[in-house]
Motif scaffolding. Structure first.
Motif: not given
Length: 260
Positions: A47-53, A91-96
């Protein structure tokens, strides 16, 4: 709090899975090796993903997870999987990545019931999921990066995860300022101490650098070490035995299950 190690290696090689930890069956800390480690039924419980970078070894399986879960969303039968992280990371995930060029944008697919949604975090402000709280704290890695602290029962059960990091005074100060005593810590040792220049340039730690970081902490948590670069693992393990004398630590392995 139940922690399952899906991947904890700093290298993508046979027998070495990239970084991802599953917490209480529904939460991921990073997503480097999810779809190769969990069957479809287990993936559907997430249900949730916590992304460090936003480095690829920590996010790549968000793409394949979304693709695998599409069948559960076509009928609009469940809430989207929330991707949590600092705004710059999302934003990086969305953009790239989720940009309809590298991969479909599953934050808008299916139209009426998308698979994914973004959930920006404010450093130090917890996200509450049932009886579990998760807060992000910036670390020294990548364009923007954070570690996370997870706690239950008012902090009597807790875990800090640095993600990838180089030396970082502010993170350790934040750990000592928590309203409870830190008892469990996942942190990294990527390179041997002879490669300190490379570790510093890439914002990682060696055993020697890790010892210096741990000595900044007043707390003395149990330490779990991950992200060893596989070609240097034997040397790193030997150096950790020397450098971390006096600390209680263990090396994480794929498929480890740990009760916090």
């Amino acid at each position: 709090m139940k922690l399952r190690v899906l991947g904890c290696s700093g290298s993508d090689l046979p027998g070495h899975n990239l970084t991802s930890f599953c917490v209480n069956d529904t939460i991921l800390l990073d997503a480097g090796s999810v779809t190769s480690s969990l069957d479809l039924a287990a993936q559907a419980r997430l249900e949730h993903i916590f992304v460090s970078h936003s480095h690829l070894d920590h996010i790549k399986d968000i793409l394949f997870l979304a693709d695998n879960l599409i069948e559960f969303f076509v009928a609009g039968s469940r809430a989207p999987v929330a991707i949590h992280g600092l705004p710059e990371v999302l934003d990086a995930i969305s953009t790239h990545l989720l940009n309809d060029t590298i991969w479909p944008d599953f934050t808008v697919i299916p139209t009426d019931s998308p698979v994914l949604t973004y959930a920006p975090m404010i450093p130090g402000v917890p996200v509450v999921i049932g009886d579990l709280s998760v807060a992000a704290y910036p670390v020294n890695h990548a364009k923007a990066a954070s570690g996370f602290v997870l706690w239950q029962d008012g902090g009597t059960r807790n875990l800090a995860y640095t993600g990838d990091t180089g030396p970082c005074d502010d993170f350790w100060k934040a750990m000592d300022a928590l309203p409870f005593a830190l008892t469990n810590l996942i942190t990294e040792a990527s390179f041997p101490s002879s490669m300190e220049a490379l570790a510093t340039a890439s914002k990682h730690l060696t055993p020697k650098l890790l010892r210096a970081e741990l000595d900044k902490l007043r707390a003395r948590p149990d330490i779990f070490i991950y992200h060893l670069k596989a070609p240097f693992a034997d040397v790193i393990v030997d150096e950790l035995a020397r450098e971390l004398a006096g600390y209680h630590y263990r090396l994480l392995r794929e498929h480890d299950c740990i009760d916090i």
